[in-house]
Structure formats: structure tokens, C-alpha cells
Motif scaffolding. Structure first.
Motif, mmCIF file in Angstrom:
data_model
loop_
_atom_site.group_PDB
_atom_site.id
_atom_site.type_symbol
_atom_site.label_atom_id
_atom_site.label_comp_id
_atom_site.label_asym_id
_atom_site.label_seq_id
_atom_site.Cartn_x
_atom_site.Cartn_y
_atom_site.Cartn_z
ATOM 1 N N TYR A 31 0.625 -1.073 -0.044
ATOM 2 C CA TYR A 31 0.204 0.158 0.154
ATOM 3 C C TYR A 31 1.010 1.752 0.039
ATOM 4 O O TYR A 31 1.762 1.387 0.979
ATOM 5 C CB TYR A 31 -0.747 -0.121 1.277
ATOM 6 C CG TYR A 31 -2.115 -0.921 1.452
ATOM 7 C CD1 TYR A 31 -2.015 -2.644 1.728
ATOM 8 C CD2 TYR A 31 -3.267 -1.191 0.379
ATOM 9 C CE1 TYR A 31 -2.759 -3.751 1.739
ATOM 10 C CE2 TYR A 31 -3.668 -1.601 1.037
ATOM 11 C CZ TYR A 31 -3.325 -3.762 1.491
ATOM 12 O OH TYR A 31 -4.536 -4.119 0.856
ATOM 13 N N TYR A 33 0.954 5.359 -0.610
ATOM 14 C CA TYR A 33 0.012 6.926 0.237
ATOM 15 C C TYR A 33 0.792 7.934 -0.262
ATOM 16 O O TYR A 33 2.660 8.210 0.067
ATOM 17 C CB TYR A 33 0.278 7.171 1.295
ATOM 18 C CG TYR A 33 -0.498 5.491 2.188
ATOM 19 C CD1 TYR A 33 0.197 4.727 2.484
ATOM 20 C CD2 TYR A 33 -1.633 5.296 2.251
ATOM 21 C CE1 TYR A 33 -0.374 3.691 3.281
ATOM 22 C CE2 TYR A 33 -2.653 4.029 2.950
ATOM 23 C CZ TYR A 33 -1.216 3.538 3.079
ATOM 24 O OH TYR A 33 -1.451 2.015 3.326
ATOM 25 N N TYR A 35 1.266 11.739 0.904
ATOM 26 C CA TYR A 35 0.489 12.776 1.537
ATOM 27 C C TYR A 35 1.448 14.292 1.812
ATOM 28 O O TYR A 35 2.366 14.216 1.085
ATOM 29 C CB TYR A 35 0.998 12.856 3.403
ATOM 30 C CG TYR A 35 0.106 11.672 4.038
ATOM 31 C CD1 TYR A 35 0.247 10.054 3.698
ATOM 32 C CD2 TYR A 35 -1.372 11.444 4.714
ATOM 33 C CE1 TYR A 35 -0.326 8.976 4.296
ATOM 34 C CE2 TYR A 35 -1.979 10.326 5.356
ATOM 35 C CZ TYR A 35 -1.648 9.074 5.022
ATOM 36 O OH TYR A 35 -1.880 7.500 5.415
ATOM 37 N N SER A 48 -4.141 7.278 -1.854
ATOM 38 C CA SER A 48 -3.873 5.513 -1.593
ATOM 39 C C SER A 48 -3.972 4.786 -2.909
ATOM 40 O O SER A 48 -4.914 5.246 -3.536
ATOM 41 C CB SER A 48 -4.469 4.779 -0.472
ATOM 42 O OG SER A 48 -5.884 5.468 -0.669
ATOM 43 N N SER A 55 -7.154 3.751 -4.319
ATOM 44 C CA SER A 55 -7.916 2.884 -3.515
ATOM 45 C C SER A 55 -8.375 4.261 -2.637
ATOM 46 O O SER A 55 -9.820 3.582 -2.378
ATOM 47 C CB SER A 55 -7.664 1.733 -2.586
ATOM 48 O OG SER A 55 -6.465 2.837 -2.092
ATOM 49 N N GLU A 56 -8.908 5.183 -2.404
ATOM 50 C CA GLU A 56 -9.196 6.630 -2.088
ATOM 51 C C GLU A 56 -8.694 7.536 -2.306
ATOM 52 O O GLU A 56 -7.098 7.778 -2.320
ATOM 53 C CB GLU A 56 -8.559 6.012 -0.515
ATOM 54 C CG GLU A 56 -9.717 6.390 0.291
ATOM 55 C CD GLU A 56 -10.236 6.820 1.974
ATOM 56 O OE1 GLU A 56 -9.669 5.582 2.577
ATOM 57 O OE2 GLU A 56 -10.778 7.756 2.547
ATOM 58 N N SER A 95 2.960 1.080 3.567
ATOM 59 C CA SER A 95 1.888 -0.192 4.596
ATOM 60 C C SER A 95 2.197 -1.773 3.880
ATOM 61 O O SER A 95 1.795 -1.554 2.778
ATOM 62 C CB SER A 95 1.277 0.326 5.238
ATOM 63 O OG SER A 95 0.037 0.153 4.722
ATOM 64 N N ARG A 97 0.085 -3.842 4.951
ATOM 65 C CA ARG A 97 -1.313 -4.694 4.966
ATOM 66 C C ARG A 97 -2.190 -3.593 4.866
ATOM 67 O O ARG A 97 -1.292 -1.833 5.557
ATOM 68 C CB ARG A 97 -1.218 -5.075 6.170
ATOM 69 C CG ARG A 97 -0.317 -6.040 5.972
ATOM 70 C CD ARG A 97 -0.905 -7.544 7.631
ATOM 71 N NE ARG A 97 -1.183 -7.000 8.495
ATOM 72 C CZ ARG A 97 -0.125 -6.966 9.205
ATOM 73 N NH1 ARG A 97 1.394 -7.637 9.058
ATOM 74 N NH2 ARG A 97 0.231 -5.854 10.656
ATOM 75 N N THR A 98 -3.330 -2.918 4.877
ATOM 76 C CA THR A 98 -4.093 -2.108 5.420
ATOM 77 C C THR A 98 -4.771 -2.365 6.796
ATOM 78 O O THR A 98 -4.835 -3.338 7.128
ATOM 79 C CB THR A 98 -5.174 -2.546 4.549
ATOM 80 O OG1 THR A 98 -6.310 -1.183 4.081
ATOM 81 C CG2 THR A 98 -6.205 -3.270 4.587
ATOM 82 N N ALA A 99 -5.491 -1.241 7.007
ATOM 83 C CA ALA A 99 -6.293 -1.492 8.240
ATOM 84 C C ALA A 99 -5.852 -1.952 9.395
ATOM 85 O O ALA A 99 -4.540 -2.425 9.857
ATOM 86 C CB ALA A 99 -7.339 -2.306 8.663
ATOM 87 N N ASN A 100 -4.566 -1.133 10.274
ATOM 88 C CA ASN A 100 -3.965 -1.004 11.467
ATOM 89 C C ASN A 100 -3.051 -1.252 11.509
ATOM 90 O O ASN A 100 -2.299 -2.474 11.751
ATOM 91 C CB ASN A 100 -5.381 -2.103 12.662
ATOM 92 C CG ASN A 100 -6.719 -1.649 13.050
ATOM 93 O OD1 ASN A 100 -6.635 -0.414 12.535
ATOM 94 N ND2 ASN A 100 -7.108 -3.088 13.218
ATOM 95 N N THR A 101 -2.036 -0.812 10.988
ATOM 96 C CA THR A 101 -0.507 -0.954 9.777
ATOM 97 C C THR A 101 -0.057 0.321 9.690
ATOM 98 O O THR A 101 -0.606 0.874 9.520
ATOM 99 C CB THR A 101 -0.959 -1.887 9.759
ATOM 100 O OG1 THR A 101 0.566 -2.186 8.959
ATOM 101 C CG2 THR A 101 -1.292 -1.323 8.373
ATOM 102 N N GLU A 102 0.692 -0.014 10.378
ATOM 103 C CA GLU A 102 2.252 1.577 10.493
ATOM 104 C C GLU A 102 2.398 1.386 9.358
ATOM 105 O O GLU A 102 2.989 0.615 8.159
ATOM 106 C CB GLU A 102 3.750 1.560 11.695
ATOM 107 C CG GLU A 102 3.983 0.667 11.087
ATOM 108 C CD GLU A 102 5.058 0.580 11.890
ATOM 109 O OE1 GLU A 102 5.323 -0.277 12.680
ATOM 110 O OE2 GLU A 102 6.497 1.155 11.806
ATOM 111 N N ALA A 103 2.345 2.975 9.044
ATOM 112 C CA ALA A 103 3.132 3.452 8.237
ATOM 113 C C ALA A 103 4.506 3.931 7.797
ATOM 114 O O ALA A 103 4.416 4.401 9.056
ATOM 115 C CB ALA A 103 1.557 4.836 7.170
ATOM 116 N N PHE A 105 7.152 6.705 6.159
ATOM 117 C CA PHE A 105 7.325 7.620 5.909
ATOM 118 C C PHE A 105 8.813 7.931 5.262
ATOM 119 O O PHE A 105 9.881 7.612 5.876
ATOM 120 C CB PHE A 105 6.886 9.184 6.835
ATOM 121 C CG PHE A 105 5.626 9.528 7.292
ATOM 122 C CD1 PHE A 105 4.342 8.092 7.970
ATOM 123 C CD2 PHE A 105 4.710 9.660 6.116
ATOM 124 C CE1 PHE A 105 3.340 8.167 7.898
ATOM 125 C CE2 PHE A 105 3.267 9.731 6.301
ATOM 126 C CZ PHE A 105 2.736 9.155 7.312
#
Lengths: 114, 111
Positions: A31, A33, A35, A48, A55-56, A95, A97-103, A105
Motif C-alpha cells: 500500500y 500513499y 501526504y 492511497s 483506493s482512496e 505500509s 497491509r491495510t487497516a491497523n498497520t503502521e505507515a 514515511f
């Protein structure tokens, strides 16, 4: 330790010009991103990207922005016609995985539009 | 969209004093993450909290997630000059793991 790398570290461009910001995410991450952070302000989500598609995206990510993963390693953000208000620090992140995982930078690219 | 507020915006402390930053949301959160950004640097992940009332410690740092999962705090005991930076909470939402960052608390530590 694996890290996200971004180039260039600083980009100065004239208003109306196109810029491409480059990122190499961590190799096994899925994944990606972008920012941005205007000086002295909070970090804002742009977009993302997963499985070769967006995806978003946020309301900031309008038609002048695009992202691409042209090969197996690079992840790029293109700003087609830069405006003064696009001046900011742009961070790439990845990251596993998705959901609840650290990014993780990258160090960021400081974009200055003059 | 998701809004996450942090207080205070700035905090100056003497080295050795404690520091706390608070993160508040009007909606129930599924999780909360904390990041530190040194001056001129990039956000660096510190921790993630998922469970109601969860408390996690990392050396002098204590992270807490509220019972209602609407607020969180980061407490630093006996600050050091290396703690200088901006501390952000962030909420992961959506299937794409979009992070919505809080407004941040800038910590300055004076000798």
C-alpha cells in the motif's frame, strides 16, 4: 532497516509548470500513499494506492494530481500545473497491509512554487 | 470527514518535567496511532492502540486509549532534549488505511 526513499529532496518550480515527485516504497509493502504538509501545519492525506489503482483520494487530490507506479519499484506523484498554494512538503509512505498497520514515511520532498 | 483535535498546540517544558498531549474525537475510533516528527523531519511511527482502555509503555512514553475509544493521550516522563518535536495522533480509516492526522502538539524542551 528498510526505508522509503524520495527524490528530489527539494524542488523549486515556476507556477504553471509540471512536477513529478518520486518515491521508492519499501520493497515488500503493498500500500502506497502520498501526504502533504504545509509549513507548520498538520499532515494531510492526498491519495492511497493499491494493486495498481487508487483506493482512496482526498478532496485536495483534484484533476491536477495523478499517481503512477510505472515499474515494480517507483511510485510517482505528478502535479500538472503547479499553483503557489501547492508549496508544501510532500511525503510518500508505504505500509505492508491495510487497516491497523503502521505507515513508513519517506524523508519528504519540499516543493516550492514561485 | 473524520476530525481529530489535539491539545495543547504547543508546550514548553524544562528538561526533566513531564509532558502530556491529548487527542480527542467526536466519534468512536477503531484504532489510534501516534507519530513523532522531529523539526525538519518526517513522521515516525511510535505506537498503535486498538483496545478500549489500552495502555502501552515505551521507556519514558506512556500511551493510553480511552474507555469509550474517543480519546487518547501520550505522556512523557522526565523529558529530555531528544524528545523535542511534534507529536501527532492519527486515525486509520477506510479500506485503504488512510491516516487522518491530528493537529499535533509541538514540544520544546529547555535545559
Amino acid at each position: 532497516e528498510p526505508e522509503v526513499t524520495q527524490t528530489p529532496s527539494h524542488q523549486v518550480t515556476q507556477m504553471g509548470q509540471e512536477v513529478i515527485l518520486r518515491c521508492v516504497p519499501i520493497s515488500n509493502h503493498l500500500y502506497f500513499y502520498w501526504y502533504r504538509q504545509i509549513l507548520g501545519q498538520k499532515v494531510e492525506f492526498l491519495v492511497s494506492f493499491y494493486n495498481n489503482e487508487i483506493s482512496e483520494k482526498s478532496e485536495i487530490f483534484d484533476d491536477q494530481f495523478s499517481v503512477e507506479r510505472p515499474d515494480g519499484s517507483n511510485f510517482t506523484l505528478k502535479i500538472r500545473s503547479t499553483k503557489l498554494e501547492d508549496s508544501a512538503m510532500y511525503f510518500c509512505a508505504s505500509s505492508l497491509r491495510t487497516a491497523n498497520t503502521e505507515a513508513f514515511f519517506g524523508q519528504g520532498t519540499r516543493l516550492t512554487v514561485v | 470527514g473524520q476530525q481529530v483535535m489535539q491539545i495543547p498546540q504547543y508546550q514548553h517544558v524544562q528538561e526533566g518535567e513531564d509532558f502530556t498531549t491529548y487527542c480527542n474525537s467526536s466519534t468512536t475510533l477503531s484504532n489510534i496511532q501516534w507519530y513523532k516528527q522531529r523539526p525538519g523531519g518526517h513522521p515516525v511511527f511510535l505506537i498503535q492502540l486498538v483496545k478500549s482502555g489500552e495502555v502501552k509503555k515505551q521507556k519514558r512514553l506512556t500511551f493510553q486509549f480511552g474507555e469509550a475509544k474517543k480519546n487518547s493521550s501520550l505522556h512523557i516522563t522526565a523529558t529530555q532534549t531528544t524528545d523535542v518535536g511534534t507529536y501527532f495522533c492519527a486515525v486509520s480509516t477506510g479500506g485503504g488505511n488512510k491516516l487522518t492526522f491530528g493537529t499535533g502538539t509541538q514540544l520544546k524542551v529547555e535545559l
